[in-house]
Design an enzyme around this catalytic site. Structure first.
Site, PDB file in Angstrom:
ATOM      1  N   TRP A  94       0.849  -1.196   0.000  1.00 19.14           N
ATOM      2  CA  TRP A  94       0.000   0.000   0.000  1.00 19.14           C
ATOM      3  C   TRP A  94       0.884   1.245   0.000  1.00 19.14           C
ATOM      4  O   TRP A  94       2.037   1.212   0.433  1.00 19.14           O
ATOM      5  CB  TRP A  94      -0.932   0.007   1.217  1.00 19.14           C
ATOM      6  CG  TRP A  94      -0.234   0.097   2.552  1.00 19.14           C
ATOM      7  CD1 TRP A  94       0.164  -0.936   3.343  1.00 19.14           C
ATOM      8  CD2 TRP A  94       0.156   1.298   3.243  1.00 19.14           C
ATOM      9  NE1 TRP A  94       0.785  -0.472   4.485  1.00 19.14           N
ATOM     10  CE2 TRP A  94       0.787   0.897   4.462  1.00 19.14           C
ATOM     11  CE3 TRP A  94       0.042   2.657   2.969  1.00 19.14           C
ATOM     12  CZ2 TRP A  94       1.289   1.810   5.385  1.00 19.14           C
ATOM     13  CZ3 TRP A  94       0.543   3.576   3.889  1.00 19.14           C
ATOM     14  CH2 TRP A  94       1.160   3.156   5.078  1.00 19.14           C
ATOM     15  N   GLU A 140       6.837   7.954  14.199  1.00 25.27           N
ATOM     16  CA  GLU A 140       7.068   7.380  12.870  1.00 25.27           C
ATOM     17  C   GLU A 140       7.945   8.299  12.018  1.00 25.27           C
ATOM     18  O   GLU A 140       8.789   7.820  11.245  1.00 25.27           O
ATOM     19  CB  GLU A 140       5.738   7.139  12.162  1.00 25.27           C
ATOM     20  CG  GLU A 140       4.800   6.154  12.856  1.00 25.27           C
ATOM     21  CD  GLU A 140       5.228   4.701  12.695  1.00 25.27           C
ATOM     22  OE1 GLU A 140       6.286   4.445  12.107  1.00 25.27           O
ATOM     23  OE2 GLU A 140       4.490   3.818  13.173  1.00 25.27           O
ATOM     24  N   GLU A 178       8.635   1.200   6.679  1.00 23.33           N
ATOM     25  CA  GLU A 178       8.334   2.109   7.784  1.00 23.33           C
ATOM     26  C   GLU A 178       8.162   3.554   7.288  1.00 23.33           C
ATOM     27  O   GLU A 178       7.375   4.318   7.857  1.00 23.33           O
ATOM     28  CB  GLU A 178       9.471   2.061   8.821  1.00 23.33           C
ATOM     29  CG  GLU A 178       9.512   0.792   9.637  1.00 23.33           C
ATOM     30  CD  GLU A 178       8.466   0.773  10.752  1.00 23.33           C
ATOM     31  OE1 GLU A 178       8.036   1.863  11.178  1.00 23.33           O
ATOM     32  OE2 GLU A 178       8.078  -0.321  11.179  1.00 23.33           O
ATOM     33  N   HIS A 181       4.702   5.025   6.916  1.00 24.62           N
ATOM     34  CA  HIS A 181       3.850   5.255   8.082  1.00 24.62           C
ATOM     35  C   HIS A 181       3.809   6.735   8.464  1.00 24.62           C
ATOM     36  O   HIS A 181       2.735   7.314   8.656  1.00 24.62           O
ATOM     37  CB  HIS A 181       4.355   4.430   9.265  1.00 24.62           C
ATOM     38  CG  HIS A 181       4.378   2.967   9.000  1.00 24.62           C
ATOM     39  ND1 HIS A 181       4.973   2.063   9.843  1.00 24.62           N
ATOM     40  CD2 HIS A 181       3.878   2.233   7.965  1.00 24.62           C
ATOM     41  CE1 HIS A 181       4.844   0.842   9.352  1.00 24.62           C
ATOM     42  NE2 HIS A 181       4.192   0.925   8.210  1.00 24.62           N
ATOM     43  N   GLU A 231       8.210  -2.840  18.272  1.00 20.98           N
ATOM     44  CA  GLU A 231       7.306  -3.009  17.132  1.00 20.98           C
ATOM     45  C   GLU A 231       5.926  -3.476  17.595  1.00 20.98           C
ATOM     46  O   GLU A 231       4.895  -3.022  17.087  1.00 20.98           O
ATOM     47  CB  GLU A 231       7.893  -4.016  16.130  1.00 20.98           C
ATOM     48  CG  GLU A 231       9.119  -3.521  15.388  1.00 20.98           C
ATOM     49  CD  GLU A 231       8.780  -2.523  14.283  1.00 20.98           C
ATOM     50  OE1 GLU A 231       7.686  -1.940  14.283  1.00 20.98           O
ATOM     51  OE2 GLU A 231       9.637  -2.331  13.410  1.00 20.98           O
ATOM     52  N   THR A 234       4.162  -0.508  19.207  1.00 23.12           N
ATOM     53  CA  THR A 234       3.666   0.433  18.210  1.00 23.12           C
ATOM     54  C   THR A 234       2.412  -0.096  17.537  1.00 23.12           C
ATOM     55  O   THR A 234       1.452   0.649  17.310  1.00 23.12           O
ATOM     56  CB  THR A 234       4.763   0.715  17.160  1.00 23.12           C
ATOM     57  OG1 THR A 234       5.953   1.116  17.820  1.00 23.12           O
ATOM     58  CG2 THR A 234       4.326   1.814  16.210  1.00 23.12           C
ATOM     59  N   ASP A 267       1.300  -3.493   9.287  1.00 26.96           N
ATOM     60  CA  ASP A 267       2.726  -3.490   8.944  1.00 26.96           C
ATOM     61  C   ASP A 267       3.578  -3.749  10.174  1.00 26.96           C
ATOM     62  O   ASP A 267       4.528  -4.538  10.157  1.00 26.96           O
ATOM     63  CB  ASP A 267       3.119  -2.135   8.349  1.00 26.96           C
ATOM     64  CG  ASP A 267       2.936  -2.058   6.853  1.00 26.96           C
ATOM     65  OD1 ASP A 267       2.432  -3.022   6.254  1.00 26.96           O
ATOM     66  OD2 ASP A 267       3.294  -1.007   6.277  1.00 26.96           O
ATOM     67  N   GLU A 268       3.253  -3.043  11.252  1.00 25.44           N
ATOM     68  CA  GLU A 268       4.046  -3.180  12.473  1.00 25.44           C
ATOM     69  C   GLU A 268       3.998  -4.608  13.000  1.00 25.44           C
ATOM     70  O   GLU A 268       4.983  -5.111  13.545  1.00 25.44           O
ATOM     71  CB  GLU A 268       3.542  -2.211  13.549  1.00 25.44           C
ATOM     72  CG  GLU A 268       3.559  -0.738  13.157  1.00 25.44           C
ATOM     73  CD  GLU A 268       4.948  -0.148  13.035  1.00 25.44           C
ATOM     74  OE1 GLU A 268       5.939  -0.899  13.112  1.00 25.44           O
ATOM     75  OE2 GLU A 268       5.060   1.078  12.866  1.00 25.44           O
ATOM     76  N   HIS A 271       6.471  -6.626  11.065  1.00 23.23           N
ATOM     77  CA  HIS A 271       7.828  -6.293  11.500  1.00 23.23           C
ATOM     78  C   HIS A 271       8.106  -6.880  12.882  1.00 23.23           C
ATOM     79  O   HIS A 271       9.217  -7.365  13.142  1.00 23.23           O
ATOM     80  CB  HIS A 271       8.006  -4.772  11.516  1.00 23.23           C
ATOM     81  CG  HIS A 271       7.823  -4.149  10.174  1.00 23.23           C
ATOM     82  ND1 HIS A 271       7.583  -2.798   9.983  1.00 23.23           N
ATOM     83  CD2 HIS A 271       7.825  -4.699   8.921  1.00 23.23           C
ATOM     84  CE1 HIS A 271       7.460  -2.550   8.688  1.00 23.23           C
ATOM     85  NE2 HIS A 271       7.614  -3.685   8.032  1.00 23.23           N
TER      86      HIS A 271
END
Length: 410
Positions: A94, A140, A178, A181, A231, A234, A267-268, A271
């Site tokens: 994305w 971020e 990252e 973000h 991570e 977050t 996403d986090e 990760h």
């Protein structure tokens, strides 16, 4: 600061300032644990701060020995097979323009209408959640500090900037993911019309300029523990904020913002999975060294990347922000403990036995009992706060044109 926020100021996301002095009963109690554990090493007398600092540095620097670093080098094929696949191809990823109005796609009138609708929904989000959103965004946006931290790590760093090792390719790929973000959250902040954007931008610049501090900054064993925790923290913070600002289950009704935050949180989580796998593999390869590294980091607390965030006005701004985040529910002491419990379970710490030295066994036992200790401290802090009967204080926040947020301060 609320009682639970006082605990967060030492332990949780957004976390405390590195090396901050103890300023309340919670911190003093935690320091006493550390003192008791070091008194024995000092022959029964109380170890001085200088002695404790020297011993701590000697401990983590022992992880820079060639035999310890060779463990990381030998993991290269494993990283290629089990970590790098957690990165998404650019073509499948994305982008911020997928989640916010795009003038090229919508045309002038469509873009205008979409922005009006975005601002209408943003207007319904409470100020305290908007403040927490900016705190997340600032964290971020301080991305330049994070890959530079990983590139300080012996045996895994990207020495040339274009190294072909699996470790180096992970660092670059992770940083690239990252980067989106901060971009998407920053654009929402601009479009929402809720913020003094210049004050927000100053906060970002201050944080990048101040940098970040991590315990054991050159040891991969220790720093990977830190990043695995960070991570997940977050992801939890973004996920909690998404739930609170969204349109479902009593949220504030901003479904577009909730979608943005949920996307970032996903996403986090990927990760987090990568770094959690790495620490798990280190526990397999060298269980004694790895469990002692986990204990080293957890005993000192996980200081989140935004710990040096400042508004240029108040020396205790970060503590104020922590109190607001706790009150708003975007991240709490309970969240911190839950993350710790999750990682201890995921890494099988309680089951570790083979290959542990006496120090390793003590580290294992300490870790298994730590979440319960923190929860008990939280309960005691709440009791003290209730007895003190402190009333909320109105705190002006520059990000939202000095509109006040009411929280309980010390």
């Amino acid at each position: 600061m609320s009682a639970m926020a006082a605990t967060l100021s030492r332990f949780g996301y957004p976390s405390c300032k590195p090396n901050a002095p103890a300023s309340n009963g919670v911190l003093i109690n935690l320091s006493s644990w550390r003192r008791r554990s070091t008194m024995a090493a000092a022959g029964g007398r109380r170890e001085t701060k200088h002695e404790a600092a020297a011993a701590a540095e000697e401990e983590w620097r022992s992880y820079l020995s060639p035999e310890r670093l060779e463990v990381l080098t030998q993991l290269e094929p494993w990283v290629e097979e089990h970590v790098l696949p957690l990165l998404k191809p650019v073509e499948a990823s994305w982008q911020p323009s997928d989640l916010l109005p795009d003038p090229a796609a919508l045309g002038d009138d469509g873009f205008h209408d979409a922005c009006v609708e975005l601002r209408r929904r943003a207007a319904g989000v409470p100020d305290e959640l908007m403040v927490c959103l900016v705190g997340n965004m600032v964290t971020e946006e301080a991305l330049p500090s994070y890959p530079s931290g990983l590139n300080r790590l012996e045996a895994v760093r990207d020495a040339t900037g274009v190294d072909g090792t699996a470790w180096a390719r992970w660092i670059r790929g992770w940083s690239a993911e990252e980067n989106r973000h901060g971009d998407v959250l920053n654009r929402y902040v601009h479009l929402s019309g809720r913020y003094d954007v210049r004050e927000v931008e100053r906060t970002v610049q201050r944080l990048i300029r101040s940098g970040m501090a991590v315990h054991a900054p050159a040891s991969p064993f220790h720093v990977f523990v830190y990043v695995a925790f960070q991570e997940r923290a977050t992801a939890v913070a973004h996920g909690n904020t998404a739930r609170l600002v969204g349109g479902a289950r009593g949220g504030a009704g901003d479904a577009a913002l909730a979608r943005i935050l949920a996307t970032v949180a996903a996403d986090e989580k990927r990760h987090e999975e990568a770094y959690t796998r790495v620490v798990g593999k280190l526990l397999e390869a060298d269980p004694d060294a790895a469990v002692r590294a986990v204990e080293y980091m957890m005993r000192r607390g996980i200081d989140m990347p935004s710990a040096l965030m400042a508004d240029g006005r108040h020396d205790d701004f970060y503590a104020r922000y922590v109190a607001i985040a706790q009150q708003a529910g975007t991240f709490t002491v309970s969240d911190y403990c839950s993350i710790m419990e999750h990682l201890i379970r995921r890494w099988g710490v309680e089951e570790l036995a083979a290959g542990l030295s006496g120090e390793g066994r003590r580290a294992r036992d300490y870790l298994c009992g730590l979440p319960h200790k923190i929860r008990r401290m939280e309960e005691r802090a709440q009791d003290r706060a209730a007895k003190a009967g402190k009333k909320p204080t109105a705190i002006p926040i520059s990000w939202i044109f000095d509109r006040p947020i009411s929280v309980v301060l010390p």
